[in-house]
Design an enzyme around this catalytic site. Structure first.
Site, PDB file in Angstrom:
ATOM      1  N   GLY A   1      10.489   2.755   6.496  1.00 18.15           N
ATOM      2  CA  GLY A   1       9.359   2.724   7.412  1.00 18.15           C
ATOM      3  C   GLY A   1       8.942   1.303   7.714  1.00 18.15           C
ATOM      4  O   GLY A   1       7.818   1.068   8.166  1.00 18.15           O
TER       5      GLY A   1
ATOM      6  N   LYS B   1      -2.973  -5.483   9.455  1.00 16.79           N
ATOM      7  CA  LYS B   1      -1.697  -5.114  10.065  1.00 16.79           C
ATOM      8  C   LYS B   1      -1.223  -6.238  10.965  1.00 16.79           C
ATOM      9  O   LYS B   1      -1.958  -6.721  11.831  1.00 16.79           O
ATOM     10  CB  LYS B   1      -1.821  -3.814  10.859  1.00 16.79           C
ATOM     11  CG  LYS B   1      -0.478  -3.342  11.413  1.00 16.79           C
ATOM     12  CD  LYS B   1      -0.545  -1.919  11.915  1.00 16.79           C
ATOM     13  CE  LYS B   1       0.799  -1.455  12.463  1.00 16.79           C
ATOM     14  NZ  LYS B   1       1.851  -1.457  11.413  1.00 16.79           N
TER      15      LYS B   1
ATOM     16  N   SER C   1       8.857   4.714  12.483  1.00 16.89           N
ATOM     17  CA  SER C   1       7.687   3.847  12.504  1.00 16.89           C
ATOM     18  C   SER C   1       6.485   4.544  11.893  1.00 16.89           C
ATOM     19  O   SER C   1       5.507   3.892  11.506  1.00 16.89           O
ATOM     20  CB  SER C   1       7.363   3.432  13.947  1.00 16.89           C
ATOM     21  OG  SER C   1       7.116   4.587  14.742  1.00 16.89           O
ATOM     22  N   ASN C   2       6.555   5.868  11.795  1.00 15.16           N
ATOM     23  CA  ASN C   2       5.435   6.642  11.281  1.00 15.16           C
ATOM     24  C   ASN C   2       5.992   7.921  10.675  1.00 15.16           C
ATOM     25  O   ASN C   2       6.761   8.630  11.334  1.00 15.16           O
ATOM     26  CB  ASN C   2       4.464   6.952  12.426  1.00 15.16           C
ATOM     27  CG  ASN C   2       3.158   7.550  11.946  1.00 15.16           C
ATOM     28  OD1 ASN C   2       3.158   8.533  11.215  1.00 15.16           O
ATOM     29  ND2 ASN C   2       2.043   6.987  12.376  1.00 15.16           N
TER      30      ASN C   2
ATOM     31  N   ARG D   1       0.826  -1.217   0.000  1.00 20.77           N
ATOM     32  CA  ARG D   1       0.000   0.000   0.000  1.00 20.77           C
ATOM     33  C   ARG D   1       0.856   1.261   0.000  1.00 20.77           C
ATOM     34  O   ARG D   1       0.604   2.211  -0.735  1.00 20.77           O
ATOM     35  CB  ARG D   1      -0.919   0.005   1.223  1.00 20.77           C
ATOM     36  CG  ARG D   1      -2.015  -1.050   1.181  1.00 20.77           C
ATOM     37  CD  ARG D   1      -2.921  -0.888   2.379  1.00 20.77           C
ATOM     38  NE  ARG D   1      -4.052  -1.801   2.333  1.00 20.77           N
ATOM     39  CZ  ARG D   1      -5.085  -1.746   3.170  1.00 20.77           C
ATOM     40  NH1 ARG D   1      -5.108  -0.829   4.110  1.00 20.77           N
ATOM     41  NH2 ARG D   1      -6.079  -2.603   3.062  1.00 20.77           N
ATOM     42  N   MET D   2       1.885   1.278   0.852  1.00 18.05           N
ATOM     43  CA  MET D   2       2.737   2.454   0.909  1.00 18.05           C
ATOM     44  C   MET D   2       3.552   2.599  -0.369  1.00 18.05           C
ATOM     45  O   MET D   2       3.724   3.708  -0.884  1.00 18.05           O
ATOM     46  CB  MET D   2       3.655   2.362   2.121  1.00 18.05           C
ATOM     47  CG  MET D   2       2.991   2.777   3.421  1.00 18.05           C
ATOM     48  SD  MET D   2       2.477   4.509   3.417  1.00 18.05           S
ATOM     49  CE  MET D   2       4.048   5.316   3.238  1.00 18.05           C
TER      50      MET D   2
ATOM     51  N   HIS E   1      -5.620  -0.214  14.216  1.00 15.99           N
ATOM     52  CA  HIS E   1      -5.257  -0.306  12.805  1.00 15.99           C
ATOM     53  C   HIS E   1      -6.188  -1.276  12.090  1.00 15.99           C
ATOM     54  O   HIS E   1      -6.987  -1.970  12.730  1.00 15.99           O
ATOM     55  CB  HIS E   1      -3.802  -0.774  12.644  1.00 15.99           C
ATOM     56  CG  HIS E   1      -2.784   0.286  12.943  1.00 15.99           C
ATOM     57  ND1 HIS E   1      -2.289   0.498  14.209  1.00 15.99           N
ATOM     58  CD2 HIS E   1      -2.176   1.202  12.135  1.00 15.99           C
ATOM     59  CE1 HIS E   1      -1.420   1.492  14.181  1.00 15.99           C
ATOM     60  NE2 HIS E   1      -1.327   1.940  12.932  1.00 15.99           N
TER      61      HIS E   1
END
Length: 243
Positions: A98, A158, A123-124, A21-22, A154
């Site tokens: 990330g 996840k 992490s974010n 997705r990222m 989430h």
């Protein structure tokens, strides 16, 4: 031809974990800013088409053959992390990562890599979360003896729990002298929500960050890549971008 990055050259990015997705969000948002970014390669576990939307595709096992880039952006899985970190160190490439769920030995390797390349792991990549972590540390230091609980929510897919962001917030609370506890919820398509609760007899404080669109993380990672390019070797953190 001299391929040295100049102020007018778009930043050359290699995306590791490009099918996630990222990874998909990064490619889409980078394509919307051709004057700032160009994705020169996408790395995935398996390759079907060799070129998609003009971007060359590479399997993880072919990482050594990926083209020259200015920054590698990695949003993959812990089992793919060692190879991309080693690749960046070997070729002197800046790394923005990330990937969460890293082992202690992988974190040690990440710190060691900072002696040779500029590397930024978070992490974010939300700047709002970076501000939240600062607030958590300050609150923990100002409220000794209060209970500190971190609740994170989430989407159902996840895997890691507590989330990497929750652990980062817990580290911030620890820097302030607190000992946090964690609770994790997995439901529906929740992008990400983190609440840090400080409680004592008769009063309670809640600090909350809600993400409603995954693009904020991709935008933050692209911002981090632009910031990291041409920095000296070091282990950077997302808070460094706040200046």
């Amino acid at each position: 031809m001299d391929e040295t990055l100049t102020p007018t050259s778009p930043l050359r990015l290699l995306i590791n974990g490009a099918n996630g997705r990222m990874g998909q969000a990064l490619q889409r948002l980078a394509a919307e800013q051709p004057e700032r970014f160009v994705v020169i390669g996408a790395v995935t576990r398996k390759v079907g088409q060799r070129v998609i939307d003009g971007v060359p595709q590479f399997a993880s096992a072919e990482l050594a053959g990926a083209p020259e880039c200015d920054v590698v952006i990695d949003f993959s899985l812990p089992e793919a992390f060692d190879a991309v970190l080693a690749h960046c160190v070997e070729h002197g490439r800046a790394l923005v990562s990330g990937t969460t769920g890293l082992s202690e030995s992988q974190r040690v390797a990440l710190d060691a890599a900072g002696a040779r390349i500029p590397v930024l792991w978070a992490s974010n990549f939300s700047l709002g979360v970076a501000v939240l972590a600062d607030l958590v540390e300050r609150a923990a230091r100002s409220l000794p003896g209060w209970d500190v609980d971190i609740v994170e929510q989430h989407h159902v897919r996840k895997l890691d729990a507590p989330s990497g962001t929750a652990l980062t917030l817990g580290d911030a609370a620890g820097q302030g002298g607190a000992v946090p506890r964690y609770a994790s919820l997995r439901a529906g398509d929740i992008v990400g929500e983190h609440t840090v609760q400080f409680a004592t007899f008769g009063e309670r404080i809640e600090l909350t960050h809600r993400a409603t669109n995954r693009d904020i993380f991709a935008r933050g990672a692209l911002h981090a890549a632009a910031w990291l390019a041409n920095r000296p070797p070091a282990r950077y953190r997302i808070g460094d971008l706040l200046g």
